[in-house]
Scaffold this active site. Structure first.
Site, PDB file in Angstrom:
ATOM      1  N   LYS A  30       0.752  -0.978   0.183  1.00 56.77           N
ATOM      2  CA  LYS A  30       0.043  -0.086   0.020  1.00 56.77           C
ATOM      3  C   LYS A  30       0.943   1.317   0.127  1.00 56.77           C
ATOM      4  CE  LYS A  30      -0.607   0.171   5.032  1.00 56.77           C
ATOM      5  NZ  LYS A  30      -0.121   1.254   5.274  1.00 56.77           N
ATOM      6  N   ASP A  31       2.122   0.984   0.487  1.00 54.35           N
ATOM      7  CA  ASP A  31       2.947   2.169   0.522  1.00 54.35           C
ATOM      8  C   ASP A  31       3.594   2.714  -1.003  1.00 54.35           C
ATOM      9  OD1 ASP A  31       2.706   2.666   3.303  1.00 54.35           O
ATOM     10  OD2 ASP A  31       4.219   1.221   3.689  1.00 54.35           O
TER      11      ASP A  31
ATOM     12  N   ARG B 213      -7.406   8.979   4.425  1.00 55.93           N
ATOM     13  CA  ARG B 213      -8.517   8.112   3.974  1.00 55.93           C
ATOM     14  C   ARG B 213      -9.541   7.696   5.169  1.00 55.93           C
ATOM     15  NH1 ARG B 213      -8.424   2.807   5.158  1.00 55.93           N
ATOM     16  NH2 ARG B 213      -6.369   2.846   5.767  1.00 55.93           N
ATOM     17  N   ARG B 214      -8.578   7.306   6.418  1.00 54.44           N
ATOM     18  CA  ARG B 214      -9.059   6.784   7.891  1.00 54.44           C
ATOM     19  C   ARG B 214     -10.132   7.962   8.322  1.00 54.44           C
ATOM     20  NH1 ARG B 214      -4.025   3.629   9.459  1.00 54.44           N
ATOM     21  NH2 ARG B 214      -4.415   1.627   9.028  1.00 54.44           N
TER      22      ARG B 214
ATOM     23  N   ARG C 173       1.301   9.589  14.609  1.00 56.36           N
ATOM     24  CA  ARG C 173       2.653   9.093  13.916  1.00 56.36           C
ATOM     25  C   ARG C 173       3.446   8.074  14.748  1.00 56.36           C
ATOM     26  NH1 ARG C 173       4.786  11.800   9.674  1.00 56.36           N
ATOM     27  NH2 ARG C 173       5.722   9.746   9.352  1.00 56.36           N
TER      28      ARG C 173
ATOM     29  N   ARG D 199       2.520   3.944  18.405  1.00 58.15           N
ATOM     30  CA  ARG D 199       1.127   4.253  18.394  1.00 58.15           C
ATOM     31  C   ARG D 199       0.322   3.875  19.597  1.00 58.15           C
ATOM     32  NH1 ARG D 199      -0.427   4.787  11.997  1.00 58.15           N
ATOM     33  NH2 ARG D 199       1.726   5.339  11.256  1.00 58.15           N
TER      34      ARG D 199
ATOM     35  N   CYS E 198      -0.550   7.107  -2.052  1.00 63.11           N
ATOM     36  CA  CYS E 198      -1.012   6.314  -1.313  1.00 63.11           C
ATOM     37  C   CYS E 198      -1.324   6.800  -0.086  1.00 63.11           C
ATOM     38  CB  CYS E 198       0.437   5.177  -0.727  1.00 63.11           C
ATOM     39  SG  CYS E 198       1.694   6.077  -0.108  1.00 63.11           S
TER      40      CYS E 198
END
Length: 520
Positions: A79-80, A131-132, A149, A155, A244
């Protein structure tokens, strides 16, 4: 033979992924070593990812190492990767995709099962993903979304330290690291409701195009179905000309039952914008991205009537209104409880609607150790509000298919069916032993007529009972488009000789929104 060099980022998750590929290469008789490289995304921690300039924040420096012959293989979270690859590089293999879902991880004191997503009002949620953020705010406009981050353990520790009420992480990353989250509340979000990043859950193995012998060896690690599916998802990124970190969710799957590919996607203009979503299916996956893209970008907002009352933080009303639709709604039926003094002692209890859950538990039944089945996720969510979790949750809008799957799961066990008086008994009819399906009427439906003529261009029916009430009051014109929530509702419309223009693909608001936006 000299060991090949694997370039990777240095986070715990990146190293897990690189060591996974290293072990896979060892199984092929290929020895390798790791080379840790810092990327722009690792160095810059004070900005949200979507605020960084350019693309490939977590991949460019690793690709540079390949091009400089400082490494032979690069392992990336697929996805990156930017959609446009360097002309001298290639993806030699894509690993089989792991769970692409999102995990909503929250402090236990921040949980409120009566709120959507199970989070308390005005909760503070951490994520740096546009997106989230866009999807979160569409479900819960009251939430405050702030930057988060760091690597996965960092996290989670920030959540434990009280900096957030909840955070969102990819399920695959948490599961790969086998992290203990016993002190936190963990909810896996439905992958068709909260859409993941394109290619989330898959790894990409990148090499130089000139290394043909290495490419041949790596082909043994390639999973073709995963590559086919995520290629369709990444085509959405190309069509939106995004990187991305575009506010884009996409998820493709192969439907074995109907032998076709399905692509769902949503896109917002900004991180705080409302996402428009659509779906397409075909036995030719190469057509899906273009079709979904056109639905999202070319839909024409119009007037919509739904046979449901608007509720607070209502995703359906909130999303469509923000996208320019004129939305109104009213349920045409009323539910009244039917009292019961006792019920059969069965091994399972199956709920075919949210109302069945509400009216069953409204009488405070005394339970033993029964297992629970639910027709769909929204019914299971209602069950959870009463302190129980479903062992079986249907995933299809085809009630008969769900019924067959549940009957196979229950086997010869006895099942109690709390239901509406006069229920169609679709699930019960699939039992090989009819005596094992025991009905319990817990509510009845009272029909109400429409107060006025509905002239909306799109009519969305949520149940067979609402169909009957609507058509008892007025006709549907040829100019009006009709959407049905589920096969049973579609069948009720067809009994009245009404053409159904679209069927929601899931029994939830996201499926209803996709049906409206996707009307052609």
């Amino acid at each position: 033979m000299k060991p090949i060099v694997i370039a990777t980022r240095g986070s715990e998750l990146a190293l897990w992924q690189a060591n996974f590929i290293k072990a896979s290469l060892s199984d092929l008789g290929i020895s390798s070593t790791l080379k840790i490289i810092k990327t722009q995304g690792d160095e810059v921690q004070h900005l949200s990812l979507h605020k960084l300039e350019g693309k490939g924040f977590f991949t460019k420096e690793i690709e540079d190492a390949l091009l400089a012959n400082e490494a032979d293989i690069a392992v990336h979270s697929h996805k990156d990767l930017p959609t446009a690859s360097h002309p001298d590089l290639m993806i030699a293999a894509v690993t089989e995709r792991e769970d692409p879902s999102e995990l909503l991880i929250s402090k236990k004191e921040s949980v409120d099962v009566y709120q959507r997503l199970g989070l308390k009002k005005s909760a503070l949620v951490g994520t740096s993903s546009a997106r989230r953020q866009s999807q979160l705010l569409a479900f819960r406009p009251d939430l405050t979304v702030v930057d988060l981050r760091g690597n996965v353990p960092t996290r989670i520790q920030k959540l434990r330290d009280g900096n957030y009420d909840a955070i969102l992480l990819a399920a695959a990353g948490v599961e790969r690291l086998a992290l203990s989250l016993d002190d936190l509340n963990v909810q896996k979000l439905n992958v068709t409701e909260f859409l993941p990043a394109p290619a989330q859950g898959a790894l990409a193995i990148q090499i130089r195009k000139s290394d043909s012998a290495l490419a041949n060896s790596l082909s043994k690690l390639h999973h073709q179905l995963t590559a086919t599916l995520i290629n369709a998802e990444r085509q959405m990124l190309q069509l939106f000309k995004g990187g991305c970190h575009e506010p884009l969710g996409a998820y493709a799957l192969y439907d074995d039952e109907n032998e076709k590919y399905i692509l769902r996607a949503c896109h917002a203009a900004t991180a705080t914008g409302t996402p428009a979503s659509a779906i397409a299916s075909s036995n030719d996956i190469t057509t899906l991205a273009e079709r979904v893209y056109k639905k999202i970008t070319q839909h024409q907002p119009t007037s919509v009537f739904i046979t449901r009352n608007e509720r607070k933080n209502d995703y359906f009303f909130y999303t469509l209104k923000n996208l320019g639709y004129q939305v109104s709604g009213q349920t045409l039926i009323e539910m009244r409880p039917i009292n019961f003094s006792s019920f059969a002692d069965t091994e399972w209890i199956f709920f075919s609607s949210k109302n069945a859950v509400t009216f069953f538990f409204g009488q405070k039944p005394i339970l033993k150790n029964q297992l629970f089945g639910c027709i769909a996720k929204n019914t299971a969510d209602e069950l959870r509000k009463h302190g129980h979790r479903a062992t079986f949750i249907g995933s299809s809008t085809d009630t008969r298919l769900t019924a067959k799957q549940f009957a196979a799961k229950a086997g010869h066990a006895t099942v109690l069916f709390p239901q509406a008086k006069g229920s169609m008994r679709t699930v019960q009819q699939q039992f090989v032993r009819p005596q094992n399906a025991i009905d319990l009427n817990v509510y009845e439906t009272i029909h109400h007529a429409l107060p006025e003529n509905i002239s909306s261009q799109i009519l969305l029916f949520t149940s067979p009972s609402n169909v009957d009430s609507f058509l008892a009051a007025q006709m549907i014109t040829k100019q009006q488009k009709v959407i049905a929530m589920g096969q049973a509702t579609a069948a009720a419309l067809q009994r009245h000789n009404i053409n159904v223009n679209a069927l929601s693909d899931t029994f939830d608001d996201t499926g209803l929104v996709r049906a409206v936006i996707g009307l052609e």
